[in-house]
Write a protein that holds these residues in place. Structure first.
Motif, PDB file in Angstrom:
ATOM      1  N   ASP A  53      85.844 153.002  84.904  1.00 34.66           N
ATOM      2  CA  ASP A  53      86.962 153.518  85.686  1.00 34.66           C
ATOM      3  C   ASP A  53      88.155 153.944  84.846  1.00 34.66           C
ATOM      4  O   ASP A  53      88.849 154.903  85.196  1.00 34.66           O
ATOM      5  CB  ASP A  53      87.431 152.456  86.696  1.00 34.66           C
ATOM      6  CG  ASP A  53      86.387 152.190  87.769  1.00 34.66           C
ATOM      7  OD1 ASP A  53      85.511 153.053  87.944  1.00 34.66           O
ATOM      8  OD2 ASP A  53      86.452 151.132  88.410  1.00 34.66           O
ATOM      9  N   GLU A  54      88.405 153.239  83.740  1.00 36.06           N
ATOM     10  CA  GLU A  54      89.610 153.508  82.976  1.00 36.06           C
ATOM     11  C   GLU A  54      89.351 154.371  81.743  1.00 36.06           C
ATOM     12  O   GLU A  54      90.087 155.318  81.481  1.00 36.06           O
ATOM     13  CB  GLU A  54      90.282 152.178  82.599  1.00 36.06           C
ATOM     14  CG  GLU A  54      90.721 151.388  83.837  1.00 36.06           C
ATOM     15  CD  GLU A  54      91.315 150.035  83.495  1.00 36.06           C
ATOM     16  OE1 GLU A  54      91.660 149.819  82.312  1.00 36.06           O
ATOM     17  OE2 GLU A  54      91.445 149.188  84.399  1.00 36.06           O
ATOM     18  N   GLU A  55      88.311 154.049  80.987  1.00 41.60           N
ATOM     19  CA  GLU A  55      88.042 154.844  79.786  1.00 41.60           C
ATOM     20  C   GLU A  55      87.365 156.171  80.135  1.00 41.60           C
ATOM     21  O   GLU A  55      87.606 157.184  79.487  1.00 41.60           O
ATOM     22  CB  GLU A  55      87.177 154.049  78.810  1.00 41.60           C
ATOM     23  CG  GLU A  55      87.885 152.858  78.193  1.00 41.60           C
ATOM     24  CD  GLU A  55      87.049 152.193  77.118  1.00 41.60           C
ATOM     25  OE1 GLU A  55      86.084 152.846  76.628  1.00 41.60           O
ATOM     26  OE2 GLU A  55      87.341 151.046  76.763  1.00 41.60           O
ATOM     27  N   LYS A  56      86.515 156.144  81.162  1.00 41.22           N
ATOM     28  CA  LYS A  56      85.763 157.360  81.516  1.00 41.22           C
ATOM     29  C   LYS A  56      86.263 157.989  82.809  1.00 41.22           C
ATOM     30  O   LYS A  56      85.608 158.884  83.354  1.00 41.22           O
ATOM     31  CB  LYS A  56      84.274 157.026  81.618  1.00 41.22           C
ATOM     32  CG  LYS A  56      83.688 156.470  80.313  1.00 41.22           C
ATOM     33  CD  LYS A  56      82.220 156.169  80.433  1.00 41.22           C
ATOM     34  CE  LYS A  56      81.694 155.594  79.127  1.00 41.22           C
ATOM     35  NZ  LYS A  56      81.771 156.547  78.006  1.00 41.22           N
ATOM     36  N   GLN A  57      87.410 157.509  83.315  1.00 41.60           N
ATOM     37  CA  GLN A  57      88.036 158.069  84.528  1.00 41.60           C
ATOM     38  C   GLN A  57      87.047 158.188  85.700  1.00 41.60           C
ATOM     39  O   GLN A  57      87.058 159.149  86.455  1.00 41.60           O
ATOM     40  CB  GLN A  57      88.654 159.448  84.243  1.00 41.60           C
ATOM     41  CG  GLN A  57      89.890 159.415  83.367  1.00 41.60           C
ATOM     42  CD  GLN A  57      89.567 159.367  81.902  1.00 41.60           C
ATOM     43  OE1 GLN A  57      88.690 160.081  81.429  1.00 41.60           O
ATOM     44  NE2 GLN A  57      90.269 158.542  81.162  1.00 41.60           N
ATOM     45  N   GLY A  99      86.868 149.491  94.812  1.00 41.11           N
ATOM     46  CA  GLY A  99      86.248 150.649  94.175  1.00 41.11           C
ATOM     47  C   GLY A  99      86.910 151.946  94.583  1.00 41.11           C
ATOM     48  O   GLY A  99      87.131 152.835  93.750  1.00 41.11           O
ATOM     49  N   ALA A 100      87.270 152.056  95.877  1.00 40.00           N
ATOM     50  CA  ALA A 100      87.952 153.261  96.357  1.00 40.00           C
ATOM     51  C   ALA A 100      89.316 153.406  95.693  1.00 40.00           C
ATOM     52  O   ALA A 100      89.748 154.518  95.362  1.00 40.00           O
ATOM     53  CB  ALA A 100      88.102 153.208  97.882  1.00 40.00           C
ATOM     54  N   ALA A 101      90.009 152.287  95.484  1.00 42.50           N
ATOM     55  CA  ALA A 101      91.320 152.330  94.835  1.00 42.50           C
ATOM     56  C   ALA A 101      91.203 152.878  93.414  1.00 42.50           C
ATOM     57  O   ALA A 101      92.013 153.708  92.984  1.00 42.50           O
ATOM     58  CB  ALA A 101      91.945 150.937  94.823  1.00 42.50           C
ATOM     59  N   ALA A 102      90.179 152.425  92.687  1.00 36.65           N
ATOM     60  CA  ALA A 102      89.988 152.916  91.316  1.00 36.65           C
ATOM     61  C   ALA A 102      89.691 154.417  91.304  1.00 36.65           C
ATOM     62  O   ALA A 102      90.221 155.161  90.465  1.00 36.65           O
ATOM     63  CB  ALA A 102      88.852 152.143  90.644  1.00 36.65           C
ATOM     64  N   LEU A 103      88.863 154.882  92.238  1.00 38.05           N
ATOM     65  CA  LEU A 103      88.530 156.304  92.291  1.00 38.05           C
ATOM     66  C   LEU A 103      89.756 157.152  92.638  1.00 38.05           C
ATOM     67  O   LEU A 103      89.993 158.198  92.030  1.00 38.05           O
ATOM     68  CB  LEU A 103      87.416 156.530  93.314  1.00 38.05           C
ATOM     69  CG  LEU A 103      86.039 155.961  92.958  1.00 38.05           C
ATOM     70  CD1 LEU A 103      85.080 156.127  94.129  1.00 38.05           C
ATOM     71  CD2 LEU A 103      85.486 156.652  91.712  1.00 38.05           C
ATOM     72  N   HIS A 104      90.546 156.712  93.634  1.00 33.86           N
ATOM     73  CA  HIS A 104      91.733 157.478  94.014  1.00 33.86           C
ATOM     74  C   HIS A 104      92.793 157.459  92.909  1.00 33.86           C
ATOM     75  O   HIS A 104      93.517 158.442  92.729  1.00 33.86           O
ATOM     76  CB  HIS A 104      92.320 156.924  95.311  1.00 33.86           C
ATOM     77  CG  HIS A 104      91.568 157.370  96.533  1.00 33.86           C
ATOM     78  ND1 HIS A 104      91.551 158.690  96.955  1.00 33.86           N
ATOM     79  CD2 HIS A 104      90.797 156.682  97.426  1.00 33.86           C
ATOM     80  CE1 HIS A 104      90.820 158.792  98.050  1.00 33.86           C
ATOM     81  NE2 HIS A 104      90.342 157.588  98.357  1.00 33.86           N
ATOM     82  N   ALA A 105      92.866 156.348  92.183  1.00 31.52           N
ATOM     83  CA  ALA A 105      93.821 156.282  91.071  1.00 31.52           C
ATOM     84  C   ALA A 105      93.463 157.319  90.010  1.00 31.52           C
ATOM     85  O   ALA A 105      94.334 158.004  89.457  1.00 31.52           O
ATOM     86  CB  ALA A 105      93.833 154.881  90.471  1.00 31.52           C
ATOM     87  N   THR A 106      92.159 157.462  89.755  1.00 38.41           N
ATOM     88  CA  THR A 106      91.700 158.470  88.797  1.00 38.41           C
ATOM     89  C   THR A 106      92.022 159.877  89.291  1.00 38.41           C
ATOM     90  O   THR A 106      92.439 160.749  88.515  1.00 38.41           O
ATOM     91  CB  THR A 106      90.188 158.318  88.572  1.00 38.41           C
ATOM     92  OG1 THR A 106      89.909 157.006  88.096  1.00 38.41           O
ATOM     93  CG2 THR A 106      89.690 159.325  87.554  1.00 38.41           C
ATOM     94  N   LYS A 107      91.850 160.103  90.586  1.00 38.94           N
ATOM     95  CA  LYS A 107      92.144 161.422  91.165  1.00 38.94           C
ATOM     96  C   LYS A 107      93.629 161.751  91.036  1.00 38.94           C
ATOM     97  O   LYS A 107      94.005 162.880  90.677  1.00 38.94           O
ATOM     98  CB  LYS A 107      91.727 161.442  92.627  1.00 38.94           C
ATOM     99  CG  LYS A 107      91.919 162.786  93.304  1.00 38.94           C
ATOM    100  CD  LYS A 107      91.435 162.743  94.751  1.00 38.94           C
ATOM    101  CE  LYS A 107      91.654 164.090  95.453  1.00 38.94           C
ATOM    102  NZ  LYS A 107      91.215 164.051  96.864  1.00 38.94           N
ATOM    103  N   ILE A 108      94.492 160.773  91.310  1.00 42.34           N
ATOM    104  CA  ILE A 108      95.938 160.998  91.176  1.00 42.34           C
ATOM    105  C   ILE A 108      96.297 161.264  89.719  1.00 42.34           C
ATOM    106  O   ILE A 108      97.149 162.101  89.409  1.00 42.34           O
ATOM    107  CB  ILE A 108      96.716 159.784  91.727  1.00 42.34           C
ATOM    108  CG1 ILE A 108      96.494 159.670  93.237  1.00 42.34           C
ATOM    109  CG2 ILE A 108      98.203 159.890  91.418  1.00 42.34           C
ATOM    110  CD1 ILE A 108      97.086 158.418  93.852  1.00 42.34           C
TER     111      ILE A 108
END
Length: 861
Positions: A227-231, A489-498
């Motif tokens: 989630d963080e290194e590979k967005q 999991g949804a929070a991590a995905l939306h954080a990447t989108k933002i």
């Protein structure tokens, strides 16, 4: 790979010479004039600051890489804590196992400069890779990650290189370390967890015998890579022992040759999870004095030691064996004594043959840590009165218009300009979303700072970074303790989108409830409120009545606690058992609001309680009338009957002398007791909370006049017995002079914690193990009112030596305290002789195979 002893000794010599060169006779040269610019203004706010030695220069390490250390480098870590409105500093200089001697020497010199820049008040610690102290490990709650290489290889632009697979080894029963391993199936063992980064796929391999904590940390580490290194652009695969097909695919990724058979090493071959020292420590004190013109080291005495043995005009060395060596600097010590004490403390380690990784600390008078003070009886402890912090921030929406707080804010702003772990005062712009049915639901600005523990949130913080003219961003995704996995999991995905929408330029930070970083709290004026409940997951259906998407209830109770000038108001169960004499509470009812002040709460907690009672929207939270209600302030001990009625009746809660004082003369300490390495060991846990009570362990909580042995449901019988013995020895050999006559000792089973135990853990959650039931309800349900969940330590210890008749021991289920492997030892002498035809002494002299045959014959096998 353990650090090479010869290499470590060379590093130690370099440190000795560097410290002496820095602290020795400077011929009138003012050392303060050569403080490294990197240390200007540091250590002024609670948090962690880290620097790496790069080509003999001090370079700050970005916050998002804290906890990652290159084996070829040396680092300086400054940990600043605010304890009773007083700053306490710990400087750790960390040496990688492949660092050069010149880098190690530079780290030692720069640590002394950092010490000088803070007025000589910090405590210094030397840390060696793979042998870090418990205090150092406690700074990094997500574990320590070792990376290969150093300054010349650590920051190569990977975009210009071909991707190479990386295998990470996650190991540790309590303090998890993450190291890189050779990308081969031969690196695996059944006792640990391994994470493989294959660019587009992140594998998490679970060993058959790994610990519960290793599983959690391993999966969390794999998720961070994804989630963080590979967005979020990679797939995460979990390879568990019950899925051989996936495990075979995993082995193929580890360069297995065609047809090659994979044989995984056992947990024993993988090595012990904990470093334990079997030899008991012998404490001795030595005086460092130059009264004769030359430095002389003279023995003062051995334990038990008294505070009077120390003299402010000299320096001293406290030798605790493998547990560590301290150099103590008195306020009136000469410059020569100050410099030579640290050097001779290092010499103690070498001359006495202690391991090269033995902890080495330098402390100054008045800034000693708990471990040092615990070696002396009659240690004077100052009483500090806590008042409203000068740095307190009251957000605009909860200000009382009749009170002028402008002077308070001016002082705060001036203080906040100083450096911190994040160099920003939290005054930027906020935008917050809540995860609802996997989508973003924008949060109303009037409720900023209020979170629900069953939800996940995304916080976008925009600010102008000092020295730059463009906007910078932080994206925090906050995960409530009871939020669902799919919401997280949804929070991590939306954080990447933002992050993509702001040009991939933000710092993304995952925040778990209860572990909020300081900058996050500053964004909300140093105060946050956490409520129970939340919107149901997108995978669930609900028919319950809701208000603004959240469950509505008729009343709520909030626990307000101040720690290091940051205040958290957390909703707790609306029962009298939730109260705590050390803090303040706010009760919201349909017609009345009560503010309850415990005897030990401070002015800041009282102030926040009043503000909270005015800030919260009673109509949306409890469905109350919007009309004004009567607010009643109550001091502990003066409660009206109506107050107890709204809380379901008067009941026992966390109270007592240690909770009714602003400052406890003996702060609570938590220890972990384990035989995981084959040797029974004890380790102190710093900055503890409820999550540090691990179900597979036995813990010891020392609160001064009471000692609790907490037993997790997964603890083994050997650990239980040895922990009881260790608790008695702990009090018997306490350097402060306590005895068993002074201390009440109890055994507490997990899920049966009494209020006097839970009162020493911030925001204790009874739902964690007890299903939301109170201590009294659990006792009544399981034991008919008999509190078998809490018992005398001596009574529990007696169970291990109690004798039983053969009829009881031959059953499958035996009494508590009986070792099922050695049932014969619990027979009395006459029964043993009748059954075995020999005495117990004769039986123990037999070979093991004959003992087993004899037990089978009498059906005690």
């Amino acid at each position: 790979m353990a650090p090479d002893k010869e290499h470590l000794n060379a590093l130690c010599d370099a440190i000795c010479h560097s410290a002496a060169a820095h602290n020795g006779d400077s011929n009138g040269f003012d050392l303060m004039t050569c403080i490294d610019p990197a240390f200007q203004g540091v250590g002024q706010m609670a948090g962690v600051e880290i620097w790496r030695i790069e080509k003999m220069k001090v370079v700050a390490v970005p916050q998002d890489t804290h906890g990652k250390f290159y084996s070829g480098d040396s680092y300086i870590v400054l940990h600043t804590e605010l304890i009773n409105n007083r700053k306490e500093w710990h400087i750790h200089f960390w040496l990688g196992k492949e660092t050069s001697t010149d880098e190690a020497g530079c780290a030692a010199i720069k640590s002394c400069e950092l010490d000088d820049s803070l007025g000589g008040g910090p405590i210094q610690h030397r840390e060696v890779q793979e042998y870090e102290s418990s205090r150092f490990q406690s700074i990094f709650k997500q574990g320590i990650q070792y990376l290969e290489g150093g300054v010349d290889s650590g920051f190569v632009d990977i975009s210009k290189l071909e991707f190479r697979k990386k295998l990470y080894h996650i190991k540790g029963r309590r303090k998890v370390r993450i190291t890189q391993a050779e990308v081969s199936w031969r690196s695996l063992n059944e006792g640990d967890v391994f994470v493989l980064d294959c660019k587009d796929t992140v594998w998490c391999w679970i060993g058959t015998d790994c610990s519960r904590l290793e599983k959690i940390k391993g999966m969390e580490f794999a998720r961070k890579i994804k989630d963080e290194e590979k967005q979020g652009r990679a797939t995460m695969v979990l390879a568990t022992p019950d899925d051989p097909r996936l495990q075979e695919k995993f082995y193929d990724q580890l360069n297995r040759e065609d047809g090659e058979k994979v044989t995984i090493k056992s947990a024993e071959e993988g090595g012990d999870d904990e470093m334990a020292e079997a030899a008991p420590r012998e404490i001795a004190l030595y005086q460092v004095c130059d009264e004769s013109g030359e430095i002389e080291i003279s023995p003062v005495g051995k334990a038990p030691l008294d505070h009077a043995h120390l003299c402010s005009d000299d320096a001293f060395i406290l030798d605790m064996g493998n547990s560590g060596v301290y150099a103590w600097i008195g306020k009136g010590a000469t410059q020569q004594e100050r410099s030579q004490a640290f050097m001779h403390a290092q010499k103690f380690i070498n001359d006495k043959g202690y391991p090269s990784w033995t902890p080495l600390c330098r402390v100054v008078e008045g800034a000693e840590d708990n471990l040092f003070m615990s070696c002396f009886s009659n240690w004077p402890r100052p009483v500090i009165e806590r008042q409203i912090s000068k740095n307190a921030v009251i957000p605009e929406k909860i200000k009382d218009p009749t009170v002028d707080l402008s002077g308070l804010f001016k002082q705060q702003r001036a203080a906040e300009k100083k450096d911190d772990d994040v160099k920003d005062d939290g005054s930027g712009k906020l935008k917050i979303w809540r995860i609802e049915n996997f989508e973003l639901e924008e949060v109303d600005e009037s409720t900023y700072g209020i979170f629900w523990d069953g939800d996940s949130y995304i916080v976008l913080y925009t600010y102008i970074q000092a020295g730059r003219n463009h906007e910078s961003f932080f994206i925090y995704f906050w995960l409530g303790s009871h939020s669902t996995t799919d919401e997280r999991g949804a929070a991590a995905l939306h954080a990447t989108k933002i992050d993509s929408e702001v040009g991939w330029s933000s710092q993304m930070v995952r925040v778990v409830q209860g572990k909020e970083p300081l900058h996050f709290l500053r964004c909300f004026g140093r105060r946050i409120t956490i409520l129970q409940g939340g919107v149901d997951s997108g995978f669930k259906q609900t028919s319950s009545e809701e208000t603004n998407g959240h469950e509505s209830t008729k009343s709520r109770l909030f626990h307000i606690k101040c720690i290091d000038e940051y205040v958290k108001s957390i909703e707790v169960f609306c029962k009298a058992e939730s109260l705590n004499s050390n803090d303040s509470f706010v009760y919201l009812g349909q017609y009345k609001t009560y503010i309850w002040y415990g005897k030990g709460c401070d002015a800041e907690e009282k102030f926040t309680a009043k503000m909270l009672s005015e800030k919260l929207d009673r109509q949306s939270l409890i469905g109350a009338s919007p009309l004004s209600v009567n607010t009643i302030e109550i001091e502990e001990g003066n409660e009206p009957d109506e107050f107890w009625e709204v809380l379901g009746g008067k009941a026992e809660y966390a109270s007592g002398a240690e909770l009714e004082n602003f400052v406890n003369e003996r702060p609570p300490r938590l220890f972990q007791l384990s035989n995981a390495s084959g040797t029974f060991s004890v380790e102190e846990i710093y900055n503890f909370n409820q999550d540090d009570l691990i179900e597979d362990d036995v813990m010891l909580l020392d609160i001064g006049n009471t000692l609790y042995v907490w037993v997790g449901k997964g603890a083994n019988e050997i650990e239980k017995k040895q922990s009881l013995i260790a608790a008695k020895e702990f009090i018997k050999n306490d350097p402060s002079g306590r005895s068993e006559a002074d201390v009440d000792m109890f055994v507490v089973k997990m899920g049966f914690e009494p209020p006097k135990f839970t009162g020493h853990f911030q925001a204790w959650d009874p739902r964690k193990w007890a299903g939301g039931k109170t201590y009294e309800e659990i006792v009544a349900e399981h034991f008919g009112g008999d509190a078998n969940g809490v018992s005398s330590l001596n009574d529990e210890l007696a169970k291990y030596s109690k004798k039983y008749p053969f009829e009881i021991l031959c059953k499958k289920i035996v009494p508590e305290g009986v070792d099922v492997v050695n049932k014969e030892r619990y027979l009395d002498d006459d029964d043993f002789l009748e059954l075995f035809g020999m005495t117990l002494a004769d039986y123990e002299a037999l070979p093991r195979w004959k003992q087993l045959r004899a037990k089978k014959m009498v059906k005690l096998f």
